[in-house]
Design a protein around this motif. Sequence first.
Motif, PDB file in Angstrom:
ATOM      1  N   ASN A  78      50.207  52.020  31.885  1.00 17.91           N
ATOM      2  CA  ASN A  78      48.994  52.769  31.538  1.00 17.91           C
ATOM      3  C   ASN A  78      48.923  53.035  30.037  1.00 17.91           C
ATOM      4  N   VAL A  89      49.022  51.476  38.516  1.00 16.41           N
ATOM      5  CA  VAL A  89      49.192  51.546  37.064  1.00 16.41           C
ATOM      6  C   VAL A  89      48.972  50.182  36.427  1.00 16.41           C
ATOM      7  N   ASN A  90      48.404  50.196  35.212  1.00 11.97           N
ATOM      8  CA  ASN A  90      48.272  48.969  34.426  1.00 11.97           C
ATOM      9  C   ASN A  90      49.612  48.611  33.802  1.00 11.97           C
ATOM     10  N   ASP A 134      44.147  53.664  28.886  1.00 17.76           N
ATOM     11  CA  ASP A 134      45.151  53.377  29.918  1.00 17.76           C
ATOM     12  C   ASP A 134      45.731  51.966  29.748  1.00 17.76           C
ATOM     13  N   SER A 137      42.113  45.755  36.145  1.00 18.56           N
ATOM     14  CA  SER A 137      42.778  46.952  35.626  1.00 18.56           C
ATOM     15  C   SER A 137      42.359  48.150  36.474  1.00 18.56           C
ATOM     16  N   LYS A 144      38.529  54.415  38.222  1.00 16.74           N
ATOM     17  CA  LYS A 144      38.553  55.816  37.807  1.00 16.74           C
ATOM     18  C   LYS A 144      37.250  56.517  38.179  1.00 16.74           C
ATOM     19  N   VAL A 157      42.657  59.983  31.149  1.00 15.42           N
ATOM     20  CA  VAL A 157      43.132  58.652  30.753  1.00 15.42           C
ATOM     21  C   VAL A 157      43.890  58.748  29.432  1.00 15.42           C
TER      22      VAL A 157
END
Length: 216
Positions: free
Chosen positions: A44, A81-82, A141, A167, A172, A178
């Motif tokens: 993130n 999560v990215n 993020d 992503s 969101k 973020v």
Amino acid sequence: MFTGIVEEIGTITAVTPGEASLQLNISCSKVLSDVKKGDSIAVNGVCLTVANFSVRHFTADVMPETMKATTLHELRIGSRVNLERAMAANGRFGGHFVSGHVDGTGEIIAIQPKANALYMEIRIAAELLDYFIPKGSVTVDGTSLTVFGVTDQGFIISLIPVTQDDSIIGRKKVGDQVNIECDMLAKYIERLLSKKEEKPAGSVTMETLAANGFLN
């Protein structure tokens, strides 16, 4: 160093809290293909160090300062999560310069679908606003994005379908927090300008270069 091009979405499978710290266990696959202990992986948008890994996951420690400055303390088992590995020297540079050092957090205050895009307005701390210009770069993020507008309380981004799919940003909601990393180049310029009056006699400045014929 990262590019802000998310490689895959991982899943938090364990969160081990310390007194003022965390250890995260993250399930993933692509970023593990060449991983080594001590490698950097952005989670993130936060640069974390691989402490241990297997073929299906890796663990990373989150220190107290990172806990306070980012949204990682909000992660729970099942959170998505990215993930991005550190930039390879022989790869294409598809995003922009991203350090993985978060400048602060922002709050999503509006989301508006428009054709195939998703417009998102994010409120940030006042001290970060000077780093934003229309068509500039920002990392949200861990995702490299273009600033489509600047307001008196934040900025607006537009997510294309690929970004929405690849992503976590597109998932969101209004009210979500973020991680924000401002454009690194803007921060360097601000630092140089703020130190202009402190330069010792004889230092090279734009004025001395112009006076000596080096600038037209």
